[in-house]
Scaffold this active site. Structure first.
Site, PDB file in Angstrom:
ATOM      1  CB  CYS A  25      -0.922  -0.021   1.216  1.00 30.02           C
ATOM      2  SG  CYS A  25      -1.965   1.427   1.305  1.00 30.02           S
ATOM      3  CB  CYS A  80      -3.293   2.720  -1.381  1.00 28.54           C
ATOM      4  SG  CYS A  80      -3.327   1.091  -0.650  1.00 28.54           S
ATOM      5  CE  LYS A 105      -4.931   4.050  -5.907  1.00 29.80           C
ATOM      6  NZ  LYS A 105      -5.647   2.802  -5.888  1.00 29.80           N
ATOM      7  CE1 TYR A 133      -7.102  -1.039  -6.511  1.00 26.47           C
ATOM      8  CE2 TYR A 133      -8.033  -3.231  -6.655  1.00 26.47           C
ATOM      9  CZ  TYR A 133      -7.132  -2.348  -6.092  1.00 26.47           C
ATOM     10  OH  TYR A 133      -6.275  -2.769  -5.111  1.00 26.47           O
ATOM     11  CD  GLU A 193      -7.245   2.728  -8.767  1.00 24.07           C
ATOM     12  OE1 GLU A 193      -8.120   2.883  -7.917  1.00 24.07           O
ATOM     13  OE2 GLU A 193      -6.155   2.199  -8.499  1.00 24.07           O
ATOM     14  CG  HIS A 235     -28.563  23.990  -2.741  1.00 25.82           C
ATOM     15  ND1 HIS A 235     -28.756  23.167  -3.842  1.00 25.82           N
ATOM     16  CD2 HIS A 235     -28.664  25.265  -3.166  1.00 25.82           C
ATOM     17  CE1 HIS A 235     -28.965  23.946  -4.891  1.00 25.82           C
ATOM     18  NE2 HIS A 235     -28.915  25.207  -4.516  1.00 25.82           N
ATOM     19  CD  GLU A 262     -28.305  19.936  -3.608  1.00 24.62           C
ATOM     20  OE1 GLU A 262     -29.314  20.315  -3.004  1.00 24.62           O
ATOM     21  OE2 GLU A 262     -27.517  20.700  -4.196  1.00 24.62           O
TER      22      GLU A 262
HETATM   23  P1  FAD Z   1       1.373  -6.037   1.986  1.00 23.28           P
HETATM   24  O1  FAD Z   1       1.066  -4.627   2.251  1.00 23.28           O
HETATM   25  O2  FAD Z   1       1.601  -6.453   0.582  1.00 23.28           O
HETATM   26  O3  FAD Z   1       2.652  -6.407   2.855  1.00 23.28           O
HETATM   27  C1  FAD Z   1       3.286  -7.645   2.746  1.00 23.28           C
HETATM   28  C2  FAD Z   1       4.763  -7.438   3.005  1.00 23.28           C
HETATM   29  O4  FAD Z   1       5.378  -8.705   3.254  1.00 23.28           O
HETATM   30  C3  FAD Z   1       5.518  -6.842   1.833  1.00 23.28           C
HETATM   31  O5  FAD Z   1       6.166  -5.660   2.250  1.00 23.28           O
HETATM   32  C4  FAD Z   1       6.513  -7.912   1.414  1.00 23.28           C
HETATM   33  O6  FAD Z   1       7.751  -7.378   0.987  1.00 23.28           O
HETATM   34  C5  FAD Z   1       6.689  -8.685   2.714  1.00 23.28           C
HETATM   35  N1  FAD Z   1       7.074 -10.094   2.561  1.00 23.28           N
HETATM   36  C6  FAD Z   1       6.520 -11.036   1.764  1.00 23.28           C
HETATM   37  N2  FAD Z   1       7.084 -12.239   1.984  1.00 23.28           N
HETATM   38  C7  FAD Z   1       8.013 -12.058   2.964  1.00 23.28           C
HETATM   39  C8  FAD Z   1       8.910 -12.938   3.636  1.00 23.28           C
HETATM   40  N3  FAD Z   1       8.932 -14.251   3.399  1.00 23.28           N
HETATM   41  N4  FAD Z   1       9.741 -12.408   4.583  1.00 23.28           N
HETATM   42  C9  FAD Z   1       9.726 -11.074   4.869  1.00 23.28           C
HETATM   43  N5  FAD Z   1       8.881 -10.212   4.257  1.00 23.28           N
HETATM   44  C10 FAD Z   1       8.020 -10.693   3.321  1.00 23.28           C
HETATM   45  N6  FAD Z   1      -6.010  -1.021  -1.236  1.00 23.28           N
HETATM   46  C11 FAD Z   1      -6.858  -0.062  -0.802  1.00 23.28           C
HETATM   47  O7  FAD Z   1      -7.497  -0.240   0.243  1.00 23.28           O
HETATM   48  N7  FAD Z   1      -7.022   1.117  -1.502  1.00 23.28           N
HETATM   49  C12 FAD Z   1      -6.342   1.362  -2.645  1.00 23.28           C
HETATM   50  O8  FAD Z   1      -6.509   2.424  -3.252  1.00 23.28           O
HETATM   51  C13 FAD Z   1      -5.433   0.387  -3.119  1.00 23.28           C
HETATM   52  N8  FAD Z   1      -4.697   0.606  -4.224  1.00 23.28           N
HETATM   53  C14 FAD Z   1      -3.801  -0.336  -4.644  1.00 23.28           C
HETATM   54  C15 FAD Z   1      -3.060  -0.074  -5.785  1.00 23.28           C
HETATM   55  C16 FAD Z   1      -2.156  -1.009  -6.243  1.00 23.28           C
HETATM   56  C17 FAD Z   1      -1.347  -0.708  -7.485  1.00 23.28           C
HETATM   57  C18 FAD Z   1      -1.982  -2.240  -5.540  1.00 23.28           C
HETATM   58  C19 FAD Z   1      -0.992  -3.267  -6.032  1.00 23.28           C
HETATM   59  C20 FAD Z   1      -2.711  -2.511  -4.403  1.00 23.28           C
HETATM   60  C21 FAD Z   1      -3.631  -1.555  -3.937  1.00 23.28           C
HETATM   61  N9  FAD Z   1      -4.411  -1.782  -2.803  1.00 23.28           N
HETATM   62  C22 FAD Z   1      -5.297  -0.825  -2.375  1.00 23.28           C
HETATM   63  C23 FAD Z   1      -4.338  -3.076  -2.061  1.00 23.28           C
HETATM   64  C24 FAD Z   1      -3.453  -2.952  -0.825  1.00 23.28           C
HETATM   65  O9  FAD Z   1      -2.191  -2.453  -1.190  1.00 23.28           O
HETATM   66  C25 FAD Z   1      -3.307  -4.315  -0.159  1.00 23.28           C
HETATM   67  O10 FAD Z   1      -4.591  -4.848   0.082  1.00 23.28           O
HETATM   68  C26 FAD Z   1      -2.559  -4.215   1.184  1.00 23.28           C
HETATM   69  O11 FAD Z   1      -1.283  -3.669   1.001  1.00 23.28           O
HETATM   70  C27 FAD Z   1      -2.454  -5.597   1.829  1.00 23.28           C
HETATM   71  O12 FAD Z   1      -1.717  -5.503   3.010  1.00 23.28           O
HETATM   72  P2  FAD Z   1      -0.938  -6.790   3.572  1.00 23.28           P
HETATM   73  O13 FAD Z   1      -0.421  -6.404   4.903  1.00 23.28           O
HETATM   74  O14 FAD Z   1      -1.781  -7.983   3.450  1.00 23.28           O
HETATM   75  O15 FAD Z   1       0.260  -7.015   2.542  1.00 23.28           O
END
Ligand code: FAD
Length: 461
Positions: free
Chosen positions: A43, A48, A51, A179, A183, A438, A443
């Protein structure tokens, strides 16, 4: 001597992992978080936040174009992609720092390395070190899918790379109808790129309300974006810095970049899940969990995108918080996944909460639809050809508003507030009793008095 090195080991420093680590540490747990890339996760680093910064930058072209009708003369504007990317990188680095500091302030310890399971209680770090943990939280997120390995797939970028392009592509082909694809289509179109969207289905935005799908497509096409449906990219050829995308309908398109945004898969590969005995959900490929995010192994939990339930940041955060309260706060919390508002930051943007018309009609025997589409007040002066869509879906039996769908500038901001009412089970009468504010676009939500459609399903004999 403690039996384990830590009480909680969190794999992944993204939205969900960070929240879980901080709350668990606040409950007194000894916490370690492993992050293999950058703190903040998808994110913050490549989702997010960057983006939205790109969307805001791209949207400026509308302001410039609209200005003339209000009396402004703006000399021909120019745009510098590298400035945008550099400023975005600066902001993301700042946020990454804040995420790191906040985790450390909570008392949790960060290790900047990959971690995988060695056995159900042991994690092996890429540094070679092994650590034992009483509880383990898998919060590894998800990654872009490129789908079938078509010839030339190595020339195709995903949302990971798109944030670091050296140059603004003059022409870009984007495959995908969800999306992320839309976007970026609107982002690039706003910066002046020639954009073609390719989608295999019959219309973009599968799963959204039909009126929303039609409205957004029409608006994007009006802005000059080409949307080709019913076909896919079957091959990509490279000639120097130029690419040719060959489509299944027999045509081909030349561009400077080809991007696929056709879905994401949970990050479960090479994590050593089999050594820990953690089961995968056969329906979605994510880690199988119960309502408390507990996996098939009682001391191992999983949250966020890696469970492939609803892949949104606020959901991952809520699940991470609930996990920490449940396991370390002596307060079992289940996450209610119903009625989650979502946005698509296309231009115009979409804000939606609750059921689509089709879902409501499948669920309820009486459904009333209130729908309007109109020219925003700003367009009367700017001359811009755009329309706002607002739609309420009402359960005709209880009068409850079960869905709200908006397409137009600030739709996401409006729907965040409407979501409170929908979550509180507000009725259409509650909406009607609310005074209009308004002059606003919103509205219309409290002034639509007559249903535009009413569906009554007769009970089966
Ligand atoms: P992540 O945030 O992906 O975190 C997982 C982390 O684990 C990563 O940093 C990765 O490097 C690390 N990792 C993985 N495997 C290992 C390992 N074995 N050892 C150590 N580290 C590891 N959501 C919204 O709500 N609004 C939005 O507008 C939106 N826009 C988005 C736009 C894009 C382009 C993308 C790709 C996603 C978007 N999302 C949005 C979705 C949102 O980013 C994800 O739902 C959210 O980040 C999920 O969080 P998470 O903690 O599950 O995983």
């Amino acid at each position: 001597m403690a039996e384990f090195d830590v009480d909680l080991f969190v794999i992944g420093g993204g939205s969900g992992g960070v929240r879980a680590a901080r709350i668990a540490a606040g409950h007194g747990a000894r916490v370690m978080v492993a992050e293999e890339y950058r703190m903040g996760g998808t994110c913050v680093i490549r989702g997010c936040v960057p983006k939205k910064l790109f969307v805001l930058g791209s949207h400026v072209h509308f302001e410039i174009a609209d200005a003339a009708g209000f009396g402004w003369t703006i000399p021909s504007a120019t745009f510098d992609w590298r400035t945008l990317v550099a400023n975005k990188d600066k902001e993301i680095a700042r946020l990454e720092g804040i995420y790191t500091t906040n985790v450390e302030k909570s008392g949790a310890h960060i290790v900047k390395t990959r971690a995988v399971f060695e056995d159900p209680h042991t994690l092996r770090l890429a540094t070679g070190e092994a650590l034992t943990a009483k509880h383990i939280l898998i919060a590894t997120g998800s990654a872009p899918n490129h789908g079938q390995m078509i010839p030339g797939i190595e020339h195709v970028i995903s949302s990971n790379e798109v944030f670091h392009l050296e140059e603004l592509p003059k022409r870009i082909v984007i495959q995908g109808g969800g999306y992320i694809a839309l976007e970026f289509a609107c982002i690039f179109a706003g910066f002046g790129s020639d954009v073609t969207v390719i989608y295999r289905g019959d219309n973009i935005l599968r799963g959204f309300d039909e009126d929303v799908r039609l409205h957004v497509r029409a608006e994007m096409e009006r802005e000059g974006i080409t949307v080709l449906t019913g076909c896919t990219v079957s091959k990509v050829d490279r000639h120097g810095n130029e690419f040719t995308s060959h489509l299944t309908n027999g045509s081909s398109i030349a561009s400077d970049k080809v991007m696929f945004a056709i879905g994401r898969h949970p990050n479960v590969a090479n994590l050593g899940l089999e050594k820990a005995g953690v089961a995968i959900n056969p329906r979605n490929g994510g880690i199988a969990v119960d309502n408390f995010s507990r996996s098939s192994v009682p001391h191992i939990y999983a949250i966020g995108d890696v469970t492939h339930r609803i892949n949104l940041t606020p959901v991952a955060i809520r699940e991470g918080h609930a996990f920490a309260d449940t396991v370390f706060g002596k307060r079992p919390v289940e996450v209610d996944h119903a009625t989650i508002p979502t946005a698509v930051f296309s231009q115009p943007e979409i804000g939606t909460v609750g059921l689509t018309e089709a879902e409501a009609r499948a669920q309820f025997s009486r459904v009333d639809i209130y729908k309007t589409d109109f020219r925003p007040i700003k367009s009367t002066m700017s001359g811009r050809d755009t329309r706002i869509l607002m739609k309420l879906v009402v359960d005709g039996t209880t009068d409850r508003v079960v869905g709200c769908h908006i397409v137009g500038d600030t739709a996401a901001e409006i729907v965040q507030a409407v979501a409170i009412a929908v979550k509180m089970k507000a009725t259409k009468a509650d909406f009607d009793a609310t005074f209009a504010l308004h002059p606003t676009a919103a509205e219309e939500l409290v002034t639509m008095r007559t249903p535009t459609a009413r569906y009554i399903r007769e009970a089966a004999e």
